[in-house]
Enzyme design. Sequence first.
Site, PDB file in Angstrom:
ATOM      1  CB  THR A 153      -0.907   0.024   1.259  1.00 43.71           C
ATOM      2  OG1 THR A 153      -0.061  -0.227   2.398  1.00 43.71           O
ATOM      3  CG2 THR A 153      -1.995  -1.037   1.186  1.00 43.71           C
ATOM      4  N   GLY A 154       2.169   1.155   0.104  1.00 45.62           N
ATOM      5  CA  GLY A 154       3.030   2.340   0.164  1.00 45.62           C
ATOM      6  C   GLY A 154       3.368   2.892  -1.214  1.00 45.62           C
TER       7      GLY A 154
ATOM      8  CB  VAL B 153       8.440   1.784  -2.755  1.00 43.49           C
ATOM      9  CG1 VAL B 153       9.282   0.769  -3.510  1.00 43.49           C
ATOM     10  CG2 VAL B 153       9.263   3.057  -2.500  1.00 43.49           C
TER      11      VAL B 153
ATOM     12  NE  ARG C 134      -0.107   1.990   9.366  1.00 48.05           N
ATOM     13  CZ  ARG C 134       0.943   1.533  10.054  1.00 48.05           C
ATOM     14  NH1 ARG C 134       0.892   1.511  11.359  1.00 48.05           N
ATOM     15  NH2 ARG C 134       2.037   1.096   9.446  1.00 48.05           N
TER      16      ARG C 134
ATOM     17  NE  ARG D 134      19.460  -0.300   0.397  1.00 50.40           N
ATOM     18  CZ  ARG D 134      18.866   0.872   0.621  1.00 50.40           C
ATOM     19  NH1 ARG D 134      19.548   1.860   1.192  1.00 50.40           N
ATOM     20  NH2 ARG D 134      17.618   1.056   0.266  1.00 50.40           N
TER      21      ARG D 134
ATOM     22  CB  CYS E  38      16.454   6.215  -4.862  1.00 49.20           C
ATOM     23  SG  CYS E  38      16.364   7.197  -3.360  1.00 49.20           S
TER      24      CYS E  38
ATOM     25  CB  SER F  81       8.184  11.028  -4.349  1.00 50.18           C
ATOM     26  OG  SER F  81       9.316  11.188  -5.181  1.00 50.18           O
ATOM     27  N   GLY F  82      10.764  10.635  -2.191  1.00 51.13           N
ATOM     28  CA  GLY F  82      11.699   9.720  -1.532  1.00 51.13           C
ATOM     29  C   GLY F  82      11.356   9.522  -0.071  1.00 51.13           C
TER      30      GLY F  82
ATOM     31  CG  HIS G 122      16.167  11.339  -5.984  1.00 54.20           C
ATOM     32  ND1 HIS G 122      14.985  11.885  -5.553  1.00 54.20           N
ATOM     33  CD2 HIS G 122      16.534  10.451  -5.015  1.00 54.20           C
ATOM     34  CE1 HIS G 122      14.656  11.348  -4.385  1.00 54.20           C
ATOM     35  NE2 HIS G 122      15.571  10.478  -4.045  1.00 54.20           N
TER      36      HIS G 122
END
Length: 339
Positions: free
Chosen positions: A13-14, A16, A41, A101, A132, A162-163, A245
């Site tokens: 739902t996010g 990304v 939620r 990562r 990103c 938006s990041g 970006h």
Amino acid sequence: MAKQYRVAVCGATGAVGNQMIQCLEERDFPIGELRLLASERSRGKTLAYKGSQVPVQVLDENGFKGIDVALFSAGGSTSEKYAPVAAASGAVVVDNSSAWRMDPAVPLVVPEVNPHHIAQYKNKGIIANPNCSTIQMVVVLKPIHDLARIERVVVSTYQAVSGTGQKAIVELQEQMRAWAAGQPLVNKVYPHQIAFNLIPHIDVFRDNGYTKEEMKMVLETQKIMDDPTIKVSATCVRVPVVYGHSEALNIATAKKITPDQVRATLAKAPGVKVVDDPASKLYPMPLDAAGQDLTLAGRIREDISQERGIDMWISADNIRKGAATNAVQIAEVLIRDYL
Ligand code: NAP
Ligand code: 3JN
């Protein structure tokens, strides 16, 4: 019939996660079952995929049973807890957070740069998707490194709101509206007003004076490019742009190269589009980068301050190539070569 895969999107739902679903659809990923997962939620919500409404399920320990590929974008703590759960139930995880990562056993992959690292998914069943800002930078650095060996990169980023997620997009829009109406501007997401401002502060500050976002760019670049000798210094800045970006790159190489050589090399590089005709006012801009998957490169010129230096300016869609598209591309290589 071609093989089909059972795919989960965790954090569906996010910002990304939504884009991941769209990328899977656009790229016609061979999906037999699509399982959408989010938090309590989102109980009762549905999301559109190929003309149908798919119910969102609440994430729990059993959420990955029978899944082949699990795309995660639900934040670091969810990835830390549930990526091993998904891997233990047989899924290969492609994780968008920073949780895994820098784990030496986990490959960190940009398919245009180091697709061969994907083979290391067998260590933990997890593949990490880089930050990103790193992704768009290494897509242009790799072909230049192959041509002339990069010794050092100084990068300044211009990162879209938006990041930070949907709530930051709303904050910028509301501040713009309030400013136009002569009303007070309210900031909740960022520590300062973002409308008509620049904030040189992304993620938390570290003891060395850099932010965590800036150090991600240093360490992730060295890991992806398999070269700890590449020196990187980054300054990451939030700008009042919604999608896309941009980065100013100053690159020092071991071998002298000309701007024409760089343009010719980047013109052939996968995932890059050279947009570099200043006489016609053509150069990369976030409005042009948004909504597509290439990293736009332009303003390519010799650095007049050093012997072997190149300056350039790049823009890319941070939610697509910077997150969702890169994750789906990793999954495409995974199913093509390994599953
Ligand atoms: P967002 O819009 O806030 O979405 C967060 C998503 O995670 C929502 O689907 C949310 O579900 C879900 N979620 C949160 N807590 C959860 C929990 N405990 N259990 C299950 N689901 C949970 O954020 P975003 O902008 O999409 O970013 C999500 C994450 O992706 C970030 O935290 C970051 O790790 C990663 N990311 C990576 C990059 C990159 O550079 N590659 C860029 C941006 C983001 P609900 O809707 O139910 O709350
Ligand atoms: O701020 C941006 O432009 C990119 C944000 C990325 C991000 C946001 C929250 C948590 C990350 C990331 O991918 O590095 C994380 C994280 O550390 O997982």
